[in-house]
Design an enzyme around this catalytic site. Structure first.
Site, PDB file in Angstrom:
ATOM      1  N   ASP A  35       0.862  -1.196   0.000  1.00  0.00           N
ATOM      2  CA  ASP A  35       0.000   0.000   0.000  1.00  0.00           C
ATOM      3  C   ASP A  35       0.891   1.236   0.000  1.00  0.00           C
ATOM      4  OD1 ASP A  35      -3.283   0.279   0.920  1.00  0.00           O
ATOM      5  OD2 ASP A  35      -2.046   2.102   0.862  1.00  0.00           O
ATOM      6  N   PHE A 151     -17.175  -9.132  -5.319  1.00  0.00           N
ATOM      7  CA  PHE A 151     -18.598  -8.926  -5.017  1.00  0.00           C
ATOM      8  C   PHE A 151     -18.876  -8.857  -3.523  1.00  0.00           C
ATOM      9  CE2 PHE A 151     -18.216 -11.037  -9.096  1.00  0.00           C
ATOM     10  CZ  PHE A 151     -18.976 -10.204  -9.912  1.00  0.00           C
ATOM     11  N   LEU A 152     -17.814  -8.820  -2.700  1.00  0.00           N
ATOM     12  CA  LEU A 152     -18.067  -8.830  -1.252  1.00  0.00           C
ATOM     13  C   LEU A 152     -18.865  -7.608  -0.816  1.00  0.00           C
ATOM     14  CD1 LEU A 152     -16.047  -6.569   0.086  1.00  0.00           C
ATOM     15  CD2 LEU A 152     -14.356  -8.362  -0.144  1.00  0.00           C
ATOM     16  N   LYS A 203     -19.622  -7.145 -13.178  1.00  0.00           N
ATOM     17  CA  LYS A 203     -19.557  -6.390 -11.921  1.00  0.00           C
ATOM     18  C   LYS A 203     -20.421  -5.122 -11.986  1.00  0.00           C
ATOM     19  CE  LYS A 203     -18.419  -4.729  -8.026  1.00  0.00           C
ATOM     20  NZ  LYS A 203     -18.915  -5.282  -6.780  1.00  0.00           N
ATOM     21  N   ALA A 251     -37.583  -0.946   1.362  1.00  0.00           N
ATOM     22  CA  ALA A 251     -37.684   0.491   1.083  1.00  0.00           C
ATOM     23  C   ALA A 251     -36.988   1.262   2.209  1.00  0.00           C
ATOM     24  CB  ALA A 251     -39.150   0.897   0.984  1.00  0.00           C
ATOM     25  N   GLY A 252     -36.483   2.431   1.877  1.00  0.00           N
ATOM     26  CA  GLY A 252     -35.777   3.206   2.898  1.00  0.00           C
ATOM     27  C   GLY A 252     -35.394   4.571   2.378  1.00  0.00           C
ATOM     28  N   CYS A 259     -19.706   1.862  -3.244  1.00  0.00           N
ATOM     29  CA  CYS A 259     -19.822   1.140  -4.514  1.00  0.00           C
ATOM     30  C   CYS A 259     -21.028   1.534  -5.357  1.00  0.00           C
ATOM     31  CB  CYS A 259     -19.850  -0.365  -4.254  1.00  0.00           C
ATOM     32  SG  CYS A 259     -18.269  -0.968  -3.672  1.00  0.00           S
ATOM     33  N   LYS A 262     -21.153   5.110  -7.082  1.00  0.00           N
ATOM     34  CA  LYS A 262     -20.113   5.351  -8.092  1.00  0.00           C
ATOM     35  C   LYS A 262     -20.204   4.350  -9.241  1.00  0.00           C
ATOM     36  CE  LYS A 262     -15.992   2.825  -6.511  1.00  0.00           C
ATOM     37  NZ  LYS A 262     -15.889   1.850  -7.589  1.00  0.00           N
ATOM     38  N   ARG A 326     -18.666   6.519   3.220  1.00  0.00           N
ATOM     39  CA  ARG A 326     -18.663   7.063   1.864  1.00  0.00           C
ATOM     40  C   ARG A 326     -20.089   7.068   1.289  1.00  0.00           C
ATOM     41  NH1 ARG A 326     -13.501   3.731  -0.466  1.00  0.00           N
ATOM     42  NH2 ARG A 326     -14.349   2.144   0.913  1.00  0.00           N
TER      43      ARG A 326
HETATM   44  N1  LIG Z   1     -15.607  -1.668  -0.575  1.00  0.00           N
HETATM   45  C1  LIG Z   1     -16.384  -2.543  -1.163  1.00  0.00           C
HETATM   46  O1  LIG Z   1     -17.395  -2.992  -0.591  1.00  0.00           O
HETATM   47  C2  LIG Z   1     -16.061  -3.058  -2.534  1.00  0.00           C
HETATM   48  C3  LIG Z   1     -16.714  -4.218  -3.016  1.00  0.00           C
HETATM   49  C4  LIG Z   1     -16.395  -4.665  -4.280  1.00  0.00           C
HETATM   50  C5  LIG Z   1     -15.485  -3.965  -5.080  1.00  0.00           C
HETATM   51  N2  LIG Z   1     -14.900  -2.828  -4.592  1.00  0.00           N
HETATM   52  C6  LIG Z   1     -13.931  -2.139  -5.428  1.00  0.00           C
HETATM   53  O2  LIG Z   1     -12.622  -2.477  -4.971  1.00  0.00           O
HETATM   54  C7  LIG Z   1     -11.748  -1.354  -5.112  1.00  0.00           C
HETATM   55  C8  LIG Z   1     -11.144  -0.999  -3.759  1.00  0.00           C
HETATM   56  O3  LIG Z   1     -12.202  -0.584  -2.910  1.00  0.00           O
HETATM   57  P1  LIG Z   1     -11.965  -0.370  -1.338  1.00  0.00           P
HETATM   58  O4  LIG Z   1     -13.283  -0.037  -0.756  1.00  0.00           O
HETATM   59  O5  LIG Z   1     -11.189  -1.524  -0.801  1.00  0.00           O
HETATM   60  O6  LIG Z   1     -11.030   0.928  -1.385  1.00  0.00           O
HETATM   61  P2  LIG Z   1     -10.226   1.612  -0.181  1.00  0.00           P
HETATM   62  O7  LIG Z   1     -10.245   3.053  -0.470  1.00  0.00           O
HETATM   63  O8  LIG Z   1     -10.752   1.106   1.125  1.00  0.00           O
HETATM   64  O9  LIG Z   1      -8.749   1.020  -0.345  1.00  0.00           O
HETATM   65  C9  LIG Z   1      -7.901   1.334  -1.411  1.00  0.00           C
HETATM   66  C10 LIG Z   1      -6.462   1.190  -0.923  1.00  0.00           C
HETATM   67  O10 LIG Z   1      -5.580   1.311  -2.034  1.00  0.00           O
HETATM   68  C11 LIG Z   1      -4.441   2.044  -1.615  1.00  0.00           C
HETATM   69  N3  LIG Z   1      -3.760   2.573  -2.821  1.00  0.00           N
HETATM   70  C12 LIG Z   1      -4.125   3.606  -3.606  1.00  0.00           C
HETATM   71  N4  LIG Z   1      -3.236   3.759  -4.603  1.00  0.00           N
HETATM   72  C13 LIG Z   1      -2.308   2.790  -4.455  1.00  0.00           C
HETATM   73  C14 LIG Z   1      -1.143   2.418  -5.183  1.00  0.00           C
HETATM   74  N5  LIG Z   1      -0.772   3.064  -6.287  1.00  0.00           N
HETATM   75  N6  LIG Z   1      -0.420   1.367  -4.722  1.00  0.00           N
HETATM   76  C15 LIG Z   1      -0.783   0.703  -3.618  1.00  0.00           C
HETATM   77  N7  LIG Z   1      -1.867   1.012  -2.895  1.00  0.00           N
HETATM   78  C16 LIG Z   1      -2.637   2.038  -3.306  1.00  0.00           C
HETATM   79  C17 LIG Z   1      -5.000   3.104  -0.689  1.00  0.00           C
HETATM   80  O11 LIG Z   1      -3.997   3.658   0.143  1.00  0.00           O
HETATM   81  C18 LIG Z   1      -6.043   2.272   0.081  1.00  0.00           C
HETATM   82  O12 LIG Z   1      -5.478   1.672   1.226  1.00  0.00           O
HETATM   83  C19 LIG Z   1     -12.592  -0.241  -5.732  1.00  0.00           C
HETATM   84  O13 LIG Z   1     -12.435  -0.273  -7.122  1.00  0.00           O
HETATM   85  C20 LIG Z   1     -14.000  -0.623  -5.366  1.00  0.00           C
HETATM   86  O14 LIG Z   1     -14.953  -0.141  -6.269  1.00  0.00           O
HETATM   87  C21 LIG Z   1     -15.160  -2.369  -3.335  1.00  0.00           C
END
Ligand SMILES: NC(=O)c1ccc[n+]([C@@H]2O[C@H](COP(=O)([O-])OP(=O)(O)OC[C@H]3O[C@@H](n4cnc5c(N)ncnc54)[C@H](O)[C@@H]3O)[C@@H](O)[C@H]2O)c1
Length: 429
Positions: A35, A151-152, A203, A251-252, A259, A262, A326
Site C-alpha cells: 500500500d 462482489f463482497l 460487476k 424500502a428506505g 460502490c 459510483k 462514503r
Molecule cells: N468496498 C467494497 O465494498 C467493494 C466491493 C467490491 C469492489 N470494490 C472495489 O474495490 C476497489 C477498492 O475498494 P476499497 O473499498 O477496498 O477501497 P479503499 O479506499 O478502502 O482502499 C484502497 C487502498 O488502495 C491504496 N492505494 C491507492 N493507490 C495505491 C497504489 N498506487 N499502490 C498501492 N496502494 C494504493 C489506498 O492507500 C487504500 O489503502 C474499488 O475499485 C472498489 O470499487 C469495493
C-alpha cells in the site's frame, strides 16, 4: 493448509484488499500486501486493523505469519506471480471512474512473462483492453492480465470471501487465468470463466441491477404512501416470487456506500461515452437522490418547519456493521437539516471517527439515549441492531417531542407507538 498454495501479491489494503489478503492467507497462501499509505502499512505490521469489518481482525491475526505488509512492490514481485489489484477507483467530477491508482500500479510493474495483474478493483468495461494497449506501448506485452471482479459486501465481507455466490474470472485462457481459478477452487463456488470485457461488465451490471431494485421498491413505497398500501407487505408478497426474490426490496432512505453510487454512475457514463443513453440508470440515480430528501419533507410535515428544532440521527454509516461513511445518506441528511435551521445530534456505534472527518456542525452523542435527549424528532438512519433494539419508553422520556421516523423500516412500530410516540416509516401505513 498446504504449502503448495500459490503465493500472491495484493496491492491496496483497503476493504477489498485486506479481506482478499486475509482470505487467501486463510486458504494457505503467503500474501505480500502493498500500500502507498505508509501509516496504514505500519499499523498493519503492528497487528492493528484500520477498518471495522466483522471477523477480519481474527482472520488477520490467525494468519499473521503468512501476511506481509510493505510500501514497496518489490517484495510482492519477488515472491508472487499473481498481483491482485485492489486500489480505489473513486468517481471523477464527470461520473467516470478515476483510474489513476490503477494506472499507477500498472506502471510500477516491469515487463515480465512471469507476472499477471489480477484486477479486483471495479473498473469500466474496456479497462483491461486499454491497459493491455498501454502494456504494448511500454514493451510489456508478456505481462498477463485477468479480470476478477469482487462482489463482497462490507459488513459481511469475510463471510462473502469464504462463501461467494460465484467467482468470475475473465482472461485469455492463459496460465494466469488458470492460476486464479486454482486459487479460488477450494471455496467450491460456481465459476464464471469468461472474456475480460464480459467479466468487467458482470460487476458493473450486478451493482446497477441491485441499485435499480432498491430505487424501484423506494418508488413503490412512495406510491404506497399515496394509496394506503404498506410497502413492507407489498415487498413480502413480491419477494416470494422466485423470479423476484426478497432481497434488496427493503424500502428506505436510499442507497449509499463506496460502490453503488459510483458504479451506477460509472456504468451510465460508460454507456454515454460509447453513444448510448442509459435512461433507466438516470432514473435510478435521481430516485435515490430524492429518496434521501424525503425524510426532510416528513420532518417538515410533522414539525411544521425545522428552524430551531432538534433532530437526532440514529446511525451514520451507510449500512450496519461497517464504519464506511462514503456516500452515506446521513451526510445528505445532516447537511440538509442544518441548512434548514435544525440542530442535529447523532450516534453511531462504530462510524463516529470516520463521520467526524466528513460531517460538520453535528453534536456526536455517546449513546442512543444521549442522542435523543431533548430531541423533537428522531430519525433511524442505519439499522444497527443496537438501535433497532432501543427501549422506546426510555427514549420517549428523554425526548422533548414525539416523532420517530424509521428511515429503514426496521423498527417495531407497535413498540414505538406503545411508548406514546408517533411512528412514521417509509411507505408504511
Ligand atoms: N468496498 C467494497 O465494498 C467493494 C466491493 C467490491 C469492489 N470494490 C472495489 O474495490 C476497489 C477498492 O475498494 P476499497 O473499498 O477496498 O477501497 P479503499 O479506499 O478502502 O482502499 C484502497 C487502498 O488502495 C491504496 N492505494 C491507492 N493507490 C495505491 C497504489 N498506487 N499502490 C498501492 N496502494 C494504493 C489506498 O492507500 C487504500 O489503502 C474499488 O475499485 C472498489 O470499487 C469495493
Amino acid at each position: 493448509m498446504s504449502a503448495d498454495r500459490e503465493p500472491i501479491g495484493v496491492i491496496g489494503t483497503g476493504y477489498v484488499g485486506l479481506v482478499t489478503a486475509a482470505g487467501f492467507a486463510e486458504l494457505g497462501s503467503e500474501v505480500f500486501c502493498v500500500d502507498i499509505d505508509a501509516e496504514k502499512v505500519q499499523s498493519l505490521r503492528a497487528g492493528e486493523v484500520p477498518i471495522y469489518e466483522p471477523g477480519l481482525r481474527e482472520l488477520l491475526a490467525r494468519n499473521s505469519e503468512r501476511l506481509h505488509f510493505s510500501t514497496d512492490i518489490a517484495s510482492a514481485l519477488e515472491h508472487a506471480r499473481l498481483l491482485f489489484v485492489a486500489v480505489g477507483t473513486p468517481p471523477t467530477y464527470s461520473g467516470d471512474a478515476d483510474l489513476s491508482a490503477v494506472h499507477a500500479v500498472a506502471d510500477a510493474i516491469p515487463a515480465s512473462k512471469d507476472h499477471a495483474l489480477v484486477m479486483k478493483s471495479t473498473v469500466p468495461c474496456g479497462t483491461g483492453a486499454a491497459l493491455r494497449r498501454i502494456f504494448h506501448q511500454q514493451g510489456k506485452d508478456s505481462l498477463a492480465y485477468v479480470s476478477c471482479p469482487e462482489f463482497l459486501k462490507e459488513g459481511s465481507a469475510v463471510e462473502d470471501f469464504l462463501h461467494p455466490d460465484r467467482v468470475v474470472v475473465g482472461d485469455d485462457g492463459d496460465w494466469a487465468g488458470e492460476a486464479v481459478v486454482a486459487l479460488y477452487a477450494p471455496l467450491g463456488a460456481p465459476l464464471v470463466r469468461t472474456d475480460i470485457a464480459s467479466a468487467e461488465m458482470v460487476k458493473l451490471a450486478s451493482n446497477a441491477f441491485l441499485a435499480t431494485k432498491i430505487s424501484f421498491i423506494n418508488e413503490i413505497a412512495n406510491v404506497c404512501e399515496q394509496t394506503g398500501a404498506d410497502v413492507v407487505e407489498v415487498a413480502r408478497g413480491m419477494g416470494l416470487d422466485e423470479r423476484i426474490g426478497p432481497r434488496f426490496l427493503q424500502a428506505g432512505i436510499g442507497y449509499g456506500g463506496s460502490c453503488f453510487p459510483k458504479d451506477v454512475d460509472a456504468l451510465k457514463q460508460l454507456a454515454g461515452n460509447s453513444g448510448y443513453h442509459f435512461q433507466l440508470l438516470t432514473a435510478v440515480i435521481e430516485v435515490n437522490e430524492l429518496q434521501k430528501r424525503r425524510v426532510i419533507s416528513k420532518l417538515q410535515k410533522h414539525l411544521g418547519g425545522l428552524v430551531g428544532k432538534r433532530v437526532a440521527l440514529l446511525g451514520l454509516a451507510f449500512k450496519p456493521n461497517t464504519d464506511d461513511m462514503r456516500e452515506a445518506s446521513s451526510l445528505v441528511l445532516s447537511a440538509r437539516l442544518q441548512a434548514d435551521g435544525a440542530h442535529v445530534s447523532a450516534y453511531d456505534p462504530v462510524a463516529e471517527e470516520q463521520a467526524r472527518k466528513l460531517v460538520t456542525g453535528v453534536t456526536f452523542a455517546t449513546s442512543p439515549l444521549d442522542a435523543v435527549r431533548d430531541a423533537d424528532a428522531v430519525v433511524l438512519v442505519t439499522e444497527w441492531s443496537e438501535l433497532v433494539a432501543l427501549d422506546w419508553r426510555q427514549a420517549a422520556d428523554a425526548m422533548a417531542g414525539t416523532l420517530v421516523i424509521d428511515g429503514r423500516n426496521a423498527l417495531d412500530a407497535h413498540a414505538v407507538r406503545a411508548a406514546g410516540l408517533t411512528y412514521e416509516g417509509i411507505g408504511r401505513r
